[in-house]
Design a protein around this motif. Sequence first.
Motif, PDB file in Angstrom:
ATOM      1  N   ALA A   1     -52.813  32.518  39.537  1.00 38.48           N
ATOM      2  CA  ALA A   1     -52.201  31.188  39.579  1.00 38.48           C
ATOM      3  C   ALA A   1     -52.105  30.587  38.187  1.00 38.48           C
ATOM      4  CB  ALA A   1     -53.007  30.274  40.492  1.00 38.48           C
ATOM      5  N   LYS A   2     -53.104  30.829  37.358  1.00 38.87           N
ATOM      6  CA  LYS A   2     -53.079  30.309  35.989  1.00 38.87           C
ATOM      7  C   LYS A   2     -51.905  30.895  35.216  1.00 38.87           C
ATOM      8  CE  LYS A   2     -58.065  29.499  35.804  1.00 38.87           C
ATOM      9  NZ  LYS A   2     -59.369  29.931  35.230  1.00 38.87           N
ATOM     10  N   LYS A   3     -51.620  32.172  35.431  1.00 33.12           N
ATOM     11  CA  LYS A   3     -50.504  32.813  34.749  1.00 33.12           C
ATOM     12  C   LYS A   3     -49.169  32.223  35.210  1.00 33.12           C
ATOM     13  CE  LYS A   3     -52.829  37.240  33.953  1.00 33.12           C
ATOM     14  NZ  LYS A   3     -52.864  38.691  34.287  1.00 33.12           N
ATOM     15  N   LEU A   4     -49.021  32.032  36.510  1.00 31.40           N
ATOM     16  CA  LEU A   4     -47.788  31.440  37.027  1.00 31.40           C
ATOM     17  C   LEU A   4     -47.637  29.991  36.559  1.00 31.40           C
ATOM     18  CD1 LEU A   4     -47.897  32.781  40.706  1.00 31.40           C
ATOM     19  CD2 LEU A   4     -46.351  33.527  38.883  1.00 31.40           C
ATOM     20  N   ALA A   5     -48.751  29.273  36.491  1.00 40.03           N
ATOM     21  CA  ALA A   5     -48.711  27.863  36.103  1.00 40.03           C
ATOM     22  C   ALA A   5     -48.287  27.678  34.657  1.00 40.03           C
ATOM     23  CB  ALA A   5     -50.084  27.228  36.334  1.00 40.03           C
ATOM     24  N   ALA A   6     -48.622  28.625  33.796  1.00 42.30           N
ATOM     25  CA  ALA A   6     -48.288  28.495  32.375  1.00 42.30           C
ATOM     26  C   ALA A   6     -46.781  28.381  32.175  1.00 42.30           C
ATOM     27  CB  ALA A   6     -48.847  29.690  31.601  1.00 42.30           C
ATOM     28  N   HIS A   7     -46.003  29.214  32.864  1.00 43.55           N
ATOM     29  CA  HIS A   7     -44.542  29.140  32.736  1.00 43.55           C
ATOM     30  C   HIS A   7     -44.007  27.847  33.349  1.00 43.55           C
ATOM     31  CE1 HIS A   7     -40.332  30.246  32.649  1.00 43.55           C
ATOM     32  NE2 HIS A   7     -40.260  29.953  33.938  1.00 43.55           N
ATOM     33  N   ARG A   8     -44.524  27.498  34.502  1.00 47.57           N
ATOM     34  CA  ARG A   8     -44.039  26.282  35.169  1.00 47.57           C
ATOM     35  C   ARG A   8     -44.364  25.039  34.342  1.00 47.57           C
ATOM     36  NH1 ARG A   8     -43.834  27.025  41.639  1.00 47.57           N
ATOM     37  NH2 ARG A   8     -43.414  29.261  41.689  1.00 47.57           N
ATOM     38  N   GLN A   9     -45.489  25.072  33.641  1.00 47.54           N
ATOM     39  CA  GLN A   9     -45.839  23.959  32.749  1.00 47.54           C
ATOM     40  C   GLN A   9     -44.799  23.816  31.647  1.00 47.54           C
ATOM     41  OE1 GLN A   9     -48.429  22.055  33.338  1.00 47.54           O
ATOM     42  NE2 GLN A   9     -49.172  21.133  31.446  1.00 47.54           N
ATOM     43  N   TRP A  10     -44.401  24.935  31.069  1.00 43.65           N
ATOM     44  CA  TRP A  10     -43.388  24.910  30.008  1.00 43.65           C
ATOM     45  C   TRP A  10     -42.083  24.317  30.532  1.00 43.65           C
ATOM     46  CZ3 TRP A  10     -38.588  27.204  29.843  1.00 43.65           C
ATOM     47  CH2 TRP A  10     -37.912  27.111  28.620  1.00 43.65           C
ATOM     48  N   VAL A  11     -41.707  24.666  31.748  1.00 42.35           N
ATOM     49  CA  VAL A  11     -40.467  24.148  32.340  1.00 42.35           C
ATOM     50  C   VAL A  11     -40.527  22.622  32.429  1.00 42.35           C
ATOM     51  CG1 VAL A  11     -39.084  24.046  34.456  1.00 42.35           C
ATOM     52  CG2 VAL A  11     -39.931  26.247  33.628  1.00 42.35           C
ATOM     53  N   MET A  12     -41.656  22.088  32.858  1.00 44.53           N
ATOM     54  CA  MET A  12     -41.791  20.631  32.978  1.00 44.53           C
ATOM     55  C   MET A  12     -41.798  19.955  31.613  1.00 44.53           C
ATOM     56  SD  MET A  12     -44.415  19.957  36.143  1.00 44.53           S
ATOM     57  CE  MET A  12     -45.820  20.723  35.325  1.00 44.53           C
ATOM     58  N   GLU A  13     -42.505  20.536  30.666  1.00 46.87           N
ATOM     59  CA  GLU A  13     -42.568  19.936  29.331  1.00 46.87           C
ATOM     60  C   GLU A  13     -41.190  19.926  28.678  1.00 46.87           C
ATOM     61  OE1 GLU A  13     -45.540  22.355  27.543  1.00 46.87           O
ATOM     62  OE2 GLU A  13     -47.219  21.140  28.293  1.00 46.87           O
ATOM     63  N   ASP A  14     -40.440  21.000  28.848  1.00 48.84           N
ATOM     64  CA  ASP A  14     -39.086  21.069  28.307  1.00 48.84           C
ATOM     65  C   ASP A  14     -38.195  20.016  28.960  1.00 48.84           C
ATOM     66  OD1 ASP A  14     -37.089  22.534  26.624  1.00 48.84           O
ATOM     67  OD2 ASP A  14     -36.181  22.943  28.576  1.00 48.84           O
ATOM     68  N   PHE A  15     -38.332  19.856  30.274  1.00 47.69           N
ATOM     69  CA  PHE A  15     -37.565  18.848  30.997  1.00 47.69           C
ATOM     70  C   PHE A  15     -37.876  17.447  30.474  1.00 47.69           C
ATOM     71  CE2 PHE A  15     -38.041  15.632  34.378  1.00 47.69           C
ATOM     72  CZ  PHE A  15     -36.710  15.401  34.681  1.00 47.69           C
ATOM     73  N   LEU A  16     -39.146  17.138  30.287  1.00 45.91           N
ATOM     74  CA  LEU A  16     -39.537  15.793  29.840  1.00 45.91           C
ATOM     75  C   LEU A  16     -39.021  15.500  28.436  1.00 45.91           C
ATOM     76  CD1 LEU A  16     -43.180  15.740  31.222  1.00 45.91           C
ATOM     77  CD2 LEU A  16     -41.270  14.328  32.028  1.00 45.91           C
ATOM     78  N   THR A  17     -39.041  16.504  27.560  1.00 44.18           N
ATOM     79  CA  THR A  17     -38.504  16.329  26.212  1.00 44.18           C
ATOM     80  C   THR A  17     -37.014  16.024  26.266  1.00 44.18           C
ATOM     81  OG1 THR A  17     -40.150  17.822  25.242  1.00 44.18           O
ATOM     82  CG2 THR A  17     -38.122  17.452  23.991  1.00 44.18           C
ATOM     83  N   GLU A  18     -36.290  16.793  27.076  1.00 41.97           N
ATOM     84  CA  GLU A  18     -34.846  16.580  27.211  1.00 41.97           C
ATOM     85  C   GLU A  18     -34.546  15.235  27.873  1.00 41.97           C
ATOM     86  OE1 GLU A  18     -30.790  17.324  26.876  1.00 41.97           O
ATOM     87  OE2 GLU A  18     -32.500  18.353  25.958  1.00 41.97           O
ATOM     88  N   PHE A  19     -35.308  14.899  28.911  1.00 43.04           N
ATOM     89  CA  PHE A  19     -35.088  13.640  29.631  1.00 43.04           C
ATOM     90  C   PHE A  19     -35.214  12.448  28.682  1.00 43.04           C
ATOM     91  CE2 PHE A  19     -36.552   9.874  31.805  1.00 43.04           C
ATOM     92  CZ  PHE A  19     -35.762   9.808  32.927  1.00 43.04           C
ATOM     93  N   LYS A  20     -36.279  12.422  27.894  1.00 42.44           N
ATOM     94  CA  LYS A  20     -36.499  11.268  27.016  1.00 42.44           C
ATOM     95  C   LYS A  20     -35.475  11.199  25.915  1.00 42.44           C
ATOM     96  CE  LYS A  20     -41.406  10.808  28.036  1.00 42.44           C
ATOM     97  NZ  LYS A  20     -42.801  10.843  27.528  1.00 42.44           N
ATOM     98  N   ALA A  21     -35.018  12.363  25.441  1.00 38.10           N
ATOM     99  CA  ALA A  21     -33.975  12.370  24.421  1.00 38.10           C
ATOM    100  C   ALA A  21     -32.673  11.809  24.984  1.00 38.10           C
ATOM    101  CB  ALA A  21     -33.755  13.793  23.900  1.00 38.10           C
ATOM    102  N   GLU A  22     -32.341  12.204  26.179  1.00 38.86           N
ATOM    103  CA  GLU A  22     -31.129  11.683  26.811  1.00 38.86           C
ATOM    104  C   GLU A  22     -31.271  10.207  27.168  1.00 38.86           C
ATOM    105  OE1 GLU A  22     -29.839  14.123  30.066  1.00 38.86           O
ATOM    106  OE2 GLU A  22     -29.892  15.977  28.899  1.00 38.86           O
ATOM    107  N   TRP A  23     -32.474   9.800  27.595  1.00 38.11           N
ATOM    108  CA  TRP A  23     -32.729   8.401  27.954  1.00 38.11           C
ATOM    109  C   TRP A  23     -32.478   7.503  26.742  1.00 38.11           C
ATOM    110  CZ3 TRP A  23     -34.153   6.174  32.621  1.00 38.11           C
ATOM    111  CH2 TRP A  23     -34.564   4.837  32.568  1.00 38.11           C
ATOM    112  N   GLN A  24     -32.829   7.987  25.564  1.00 34.25           N
ATOM    113  CA  GLN A  24     -32.647   7.223  24.335  1.00 34.25           C
ATOM    114  C   GLN A  24     -31.302   7.476  23.677  1.00 34.25           C
ATOM    115  OE1 GLN A  24     -36.030   8.564  22.083  1.00 34.25           O
ATOM    116  NE2 GLN A  24     -37.506   7.632  23.477  1.00 34.25           N
ATOM    117  N   ALA A  25     -30.419   8.158  24.424  1.00 37.46           N
ATOM    118  CA  ALA A  25     -29.069   8.445  23.955  1.00 37.46           C
ATOM    119  C   ALA A  25     -29.074   9.256  22.652  1.00 37.46           C
ATOM    120  CB  ALA A  25     -28.268   7.158  23.760  1.00 37.46           C
ATOM    121  N   GLN A  26     -30.055  10.136  22.533  1.00 38.21           N
ATOM    122  CA  GLN A  26     -30.144  10.983  21.340  1.00 38.21           C
ATOM    123  C   GLN A  26     -29.419  12.307  21.533  1.00 38.21           C
ATOM    124  OE1 GLN A  26     -34.355  11.315  20.687  1.00 38.21           O
ATOM    125  NE2 GLN A  26     -34.524   9.281  19.724  1.00 38.21           N
ATOM    126  N   ARG A  27     -29.043  12.593  22.770  1.00 38.54           N
ATOM    127  CA  ARG A  27     -28.324  13.838  23.054  1.00 38.54           C
ATOM    128  C   ARG A  27     -27.223  13.559  24.074  1.00 38.54           C
ATOM    129  NH1 ARG A  27     -33.505  17.872  23.778  1.00 38.54           N
ATOM    130  NH2 ARG A  27     -34.050  17.985  21.567  1.00 38.54           N
TER     131      ARG A  27
END
Length: 219
Positions: free
Chosen positions: A193-219
């Motif tokens: 489960a720890k191995k599977l969670a590592a990839h899923r964590q990256w997916v969420m972190e990438d989403f949050l980075t993109e979301f906030k950039a778009e929220w601030q009209a930076q992208r």
Amino acid sequence: MTTDTTLAAVHDFARSKMRDDETGHGFDHIQRVVGLTERLLQAYPQVDRLLTLTAAYLHDVIDEKLVADTRVASQEVRTFLAAQGFSGAQQETIFLIMTNMSFHKTLDGTAKPLPLAGQIVQDADRLDAIGAIGIARAVYFGGHFGEKIYDPTVTPRTQMTHAQYRDLGHETVINHFYEKLLTLKDLMNTTAAKKLAAHRQWVMEDFLTEFKAEWQAQR
């Protein structure tokens, strides 16, 4: 009855209880948790497959946030399990898992230690709360209860009681990632489960980075 026959009955019982859910905890969620449980069980052939998969199928059937009366729901489950031939000891283990695997139990320190079967089901449930599926479920759940998507002036809560965790009036969908979802990777029990969670964590972190950039009209 054979294991497959019993699991088919458990499948149908769970579907009858969860198929109409509109909070992200519907039978599709149940099926994914069962599938992940099967996957994690491969590393632990000594664990009782029937008991573990039954707990996976039923883990949300008595959840306090999903049913009107947990006592009534619990009695229905006990009656069903007895009819399927589960012993009293097996029923107690299944209920131990169902009533102690939820995240909110970690907030007030009331969770009882889970057997390995329970740790596997808990990991499977937590895996379905993160990654791409977790993102979709978080938005779906928040929309169902009328949560704001995001408010930069509302900071994520770092410490919560059970009651505060359930108070959706003080949460946004994005803050839910910081208050719960991003913490789940480090709460996994099993190596797989720890191995599977590592990839899923990256997916969420990438989403949050993109979301906030778009929220601030930076992208």
